[in-house]
Every structure is written in C-alpha cells, then in structure tokens.
Scaffold this motif. Structure first.
Motif, short mmCIF file in Angstrom:
data_model
loop_
_atom_site.label_atom_id
_atom_site.label_comp_id
_atom_site.label_asym_id
_atom_site.label_seq_id
_atom_site.Cartn_x
_atom_site.Cartn_y
_atom_site.Cartn_z
N ALA A 91 0.84 -1.20 0.00
CA ALA A 91 0.00 0.00 0.00
C ALA A 91 0.87 1.25 0.00
CB ALA A 91 -0.94 0.00 1.21
N CYS A 105 -8.98 -0.61 -2.13
CA CYS A 105 -7.97 -1.61 -1.77
C CYS A 105 -8.42 -3.03 -2.06
CB CYS A 105 -7.52 -1.45 -0.31
SG CYS A 105 -8.55 -2.24 0.90
N LEU A 116 -6.53 2.22 -0.98
CA LEU A 116 -5.16 1.76 -0.81
C LEU A 116 -4.30 2.97 -0.47
CD1 LEU A 116 -3.56 -0.85 -1.12
CD2 LEU A 116 -3.09 -0.20 -3.47
#
Length: 145
Positions: A91, A105, A116
């Motif tokens: 990330a 994400c 993310l």
C-alpha cells in the motif's frame, strides 16, 4: 493466576479475531471475485491476475485455518503477520513510489470500502498487535501451566 487468565483471554480473542478477520476477507473476495480481480488489474499484470488472486485468497484462508487449530496457531499468527506487513508495504509502495491514483484496496472484496494508502497500511500494522499476542503469548501460557 489473574495475569495468566488475562493473557489467556487476550491470546484467545486475538487468535479467533484474526481468524475471523481473514475468513471474512476470504469470503468477501470470493463473493465479489470478479470485482476483486478487476481491482487487482490496477496493481498486477494481466496474465498474473488470476494466479495472484487465487494466491492471496488461499494464503489468507491458510492463515485463518492455522490460527483456528491450537497446535498451528503460532504458525498462523506468523503467516498473518507476514500478510499484514506485505499488504501494508505494498500500500505504501503504491502510494509513495508508484504515485498511484486513489484505488479501492479490495481487502474485503469491496464490501467494506477503503482506499489503498496510508490508512490501509496503518490498519494492517495495527493488526500486528493481536498477531504478536498470539505468537508470543501462546508459549508463555504453555510454560505457566
């Protein structure tokens, strides 16, 4: 005796909580598998989409199952920690190195929305606390008997 009881409670809550988290993530990804794979297309090369999706789901399932079994709970905690660190690192890599656009994400198959980035990384790193409790707490419980 109180310290042992508290440690036992914390270890069990951490163990089963992490297992539930990973099982929920697996089920959510399977429920929205096409969306999960489509989301991965922003992160992974086309021919690797399905193998990566299957690997992520299988590894999360393995961590959950290992956490549920008393004899393998420490291995499950270590695998969970490895996954959490890897996801957090990716990330941060996506945001700060690749300068990626805001992206869902997909951690929970799109059922629980989160982007993310730093918040995702911090959330994953926070889950290292229960993983550490299981990994380091289980041997202490066994020695306290």
């Amino acid at each position: 005796m109180k310290g042992r009881s508290l440690l036992r409670l914390l270890v069990h809550v951490s163990r089963f909580g992490l297992a539930a988290l990973f099982l929920f993530a697996v089920c959510a990804k399977l429920f929205t598998i096409r969306g999960f794979v489509a989301n991965l297309s922003n992160l992974v090369e086309g021919r690797l989409l399905w193998p990566v999706a299957i690997a992520v789901i299988a590894t999360e399932m393995a961590a959950a199952l290992l956490l549920l079994l008393p004899r393998t709970a420490r291995v499950g905690a270590a695998l969970a920690a490895l996954l959490l660190v890897a996801f957090a690192a990716y990330a941060l890599y996506y945001v700060y190195v690749l300068h990626g656009e805001p992206l869902e994400c997909g951690c929970f198959g799109g059922i629980i929305a989160s982007q993310l980035g730093v918040a995702t990384a911090l959330r994953n790193l926070a889950f290292l606390v229960p993983a550490a409790l299981v990994f380091f707490g289980l041997p202490r419980l066994r020695h306290m008997k």
